[in-house]
Design an enzyme around this catalytic site. Structure first.
Site, PDB file in Angstrom:
ATOM      1  N   ASP A 149       0.821  -1.209   0.000  1.00 47.34           N
ATOM      2  CA  ASP A 149       0.000   0.000   0.000  1.00 47.34           C
ATOM      3  C   ASP A 149       0.854   1.257   0.000  1.00 47.34           C
ATOM      4  O   ASP A 149       1.861   1.362   0.692  1.00 47.34           O
ATOM      5  CB  ASP A 149      -0.935   0.038   1.200  1.00 47.34           C
ATOM      6  CG  ASP A 149      -1.909   1.195   1.075  1.00 47.34           C
ATOM      7  OD1 ASP A 149      -2.804   1.099   0.237  1.00 47.34           O
ATOM      8  OD2 ASP A 149      -1.728   2.204   1.776  1.00 47.34           O
ATOM      9  N   ASP A 302      -7.194   5.004   6.459  1.00 44.26           N
ATOM     10  CA  ASP A 302      -6.049   5.390   5.629  1.00 44.26           C
ATOM     11  C   ASP A 302      -5.357   6.606   6.246  1.00 44.26           C
ATOM     12  O   ASP A 302      -4.920   7.522   5.540  1.00 44.26           O
ATOM     13  CB  ASP A 302      -6.480   5.676   4.190  1.00 44.26           C
ATOM     14  CG  ASP A 302      -5.311   5.671   3.206  1.00 44.26           C
ATOM     15  OD1 ASP A 302      -4.178   5.361   3.628  1.00 44.26           O
ATOM     16  OD2 ASP A 302      -5.529   5.998   2.026  1.00 44.26           O
ATOM     17  N   HIS A 306       0.908  14.192   7.542  1.00 44.03           N
ATOM     18  CA  HIS A 306       1.934  14.995   6.890  1.00 44.03           C
ATOM     19  C   HIS A 306       2.121  16.278   7.695  1.00 44.03           C
ATOM     20  O   HIS A 306       1.174  16.789   8.301  1.00 44.03           O
ATOM     21  CB  HIS A 306       1.547  15.346   5.450  1.00 44.03           C
ATOM     22  CG  HIS A 306       1.509  14.179   4.528  1.00 44.03           C
ATOM     23  ND1 HIS A 306       2.641  13.481   4.162  1.00 44.03           N
ATOM     24  CD2 HIS A 306       0.462  13.578   3.896  1.00 44.03           C
ATOM     25  CE1 HIS A 306       2.291  12.500   3.333  1.00 44.03           C
ATOM     26  NE2 HIS A 306       0.978  12.535   3.159  1.00 44.03           N
TER      27      HIS A 306
END
Length: 421
Positions: A149, A302, A306
């Site tokens: 993934d 998911d 960041h």
């Protein structure tokens, strides 16, 4: 050491249980569900729901190698704040989780964390589809699943080999379905909004072709595959058809796909950029239909942290958004409060089903099971304040939104890891 969760609405899809009762926890396990008076610690859960802790089978912890974004401990703190007690860590770390040492590093660092961490090791070295990993070595080191993934496995021979070997090793294969040549570097859904913004889009077919490939392999080989982060209406229909034909396929979607659309990108805010991208309203509605009819087995986040400076430039920012702290609330707000799912069905998709697919001792409040429990208020409305999040990153597409279903306590192995008595 005993813990008593008093007078909760106890919901456990694994036992078809939905009743007002007390949960008695002893030595980290569920001891009994009934009516009790005393314990070493007591949580007054009057008016609250107690359910099996959530199992998030799609999480990027960024550790090792990208710990300025998140690390194993901060990621688990975010998990606990969202009622997640078990999570599957994806392998696109630095270095990639493609060897026994990295698997052991993750599992060792997760000891004592606020959630249980399971490892998805990669199918190919460095996610490059050039050299296969040693699956037996990865399993022996403690891996629970296999996935590249972050990227699809482009080498079909290596993907087929892993799918064939995985069942006998007790490993689940979770598939990132994307045709990279079709996606061709796009940064959002290809359509009306991408054209208005003048940016390169990703066609639905990039995902749909990947989904068709993985489903076809599962069908031909007679082995299971789990499809990650479904976002398009056609992928839902492909999976629905495959299930009707008896193909051993399971699938997940993420909270942002049943609650948001590509129109959010008109803000030119990179926190709304993820891969697969937010799609159209017709896709959102088909995702909800797939959740209702069982085509989509699970809801996973998911979770992809960041740093703020990385998300500052709309067109150059990396894909991904965080989601563990808000996933239950988004499900309550956009599925339960709208009448699309019952709260029991939501818990099944966020706890019981992913635990079953991964083969985990989780997703249940059965007597003797680990006391991993989320306690939440179905009707408590709150506004998402990014300054109060528990992970390192702030890139949530739900910032500033009002959501229902606030988590009050999270219990892990009988210990309170979020909330205070």
């Amino acid at each position: 050491m005993t813990l008593l969760i008093k007078n909760a609405r106890v919901i456990d899809p694994s036992q078809n249980l939905d009743k007002t009762a007390d949960i008695l926890v002893e030595n980290g396990h569920v001891c009994a569900i009934g009516s009790f008076d005393t314990a070493d610690e007591i949580i007054n859960a009057d008016g609250l729901i107690a359910a099996p802790g959530l199992v998030d089978m799609h999480v990027h912890l960024r550790d090792p190698g990208q710990t300025h974004k998140e690390d194993i401990l901060t990621g688990c703190s975010a998990a606990a704040a969202g009622g997640v007690t078990s999570l599957l860590a994806m392998p696109n770390t630095s270095p990639t989780t493609d060897n026994a040492d990295t698997v052991r590093y993750i599992l060792d660092k997760a000891k004592g964390a606020s959630a249980k961490v399971y490892v998805a090791a990669s199918i190919t070295k460095g996610l490059k589809s050039e050299q296969a990993t040693d699956l037996e070595e990865l399993k022996a080191a403690g891996a629970t699943a296999l996935s590249d993934d972050g990227r699809p496995v482009e080498n079909t021979e290596m993907l087929i080999s892993a799918m064939k070997a995985a069942p006998s090793l007790g490993l689940a294969v979770t598939a990132h379905c994307e045709s990279l040549p079709i996606a061709d570097g796009g940064i959002m859904n290809e359509g009306e909004v991408s054209r208005e913004l003048g940016v390169k889009g990703i066609p639905d077919s990039a995902e749909d072709c990947g989904t068709m490939r993985e489903v076809s392999f599962a069908d031909a080989l007679g082995v299971p595959v789990h499809i990650c982060h479904v976002s398009t209406k056609n992928s839902v229909k492909l999976i629905r058809d495959a299930k009707k034909r008896g193909v051993k396929v399971t699938a997940e979607t993420a909270p942002h796909y049943f609650s948001l659309t590509e129109k959010e990108l008109l803000k030119r805010d990179a926190d709304f950029r993820m891969n697969p991208p937010l799609r159209r309203e017709e896709d959102r509605l088909e995702i909800i239909k797939g959740l209702r009819d069982g085509t989509l087995d699970c809801i996973a986040t998911d979770h992809a942290p960041h740093a703020p400076e990385e998300k500052a430039d709309f067109e150059k920012a990396p894909n991904g958004s965080i989601g563990m702290e808000t996933s239950l609330s988004v499900g309550v707000t956009y599925l339960v409060k709208t009448g699309e799912l019952t709260i029991n069905q939501l818990i099944e998709k966020m706890s019981t089903a992913p635990a079953r697919i991964l083969g985990l001792d989780a997703g249940t409040l059965a007597v003797g099971a680990p006391a991993d429990i989320v306690i939440f208020d179905l009707d408590d409305r709150y506004r998402v304040d990014v300054t109060k999040l528990h992970g390192k990153s702030r890139n949530t597409p739900f910032k500033g939104r009002e959501l229902f279903g606030k988590v009050k306590y999270t219990v892990l192995d009988g210990k309170i890891v979020f909330g205070e008595i």
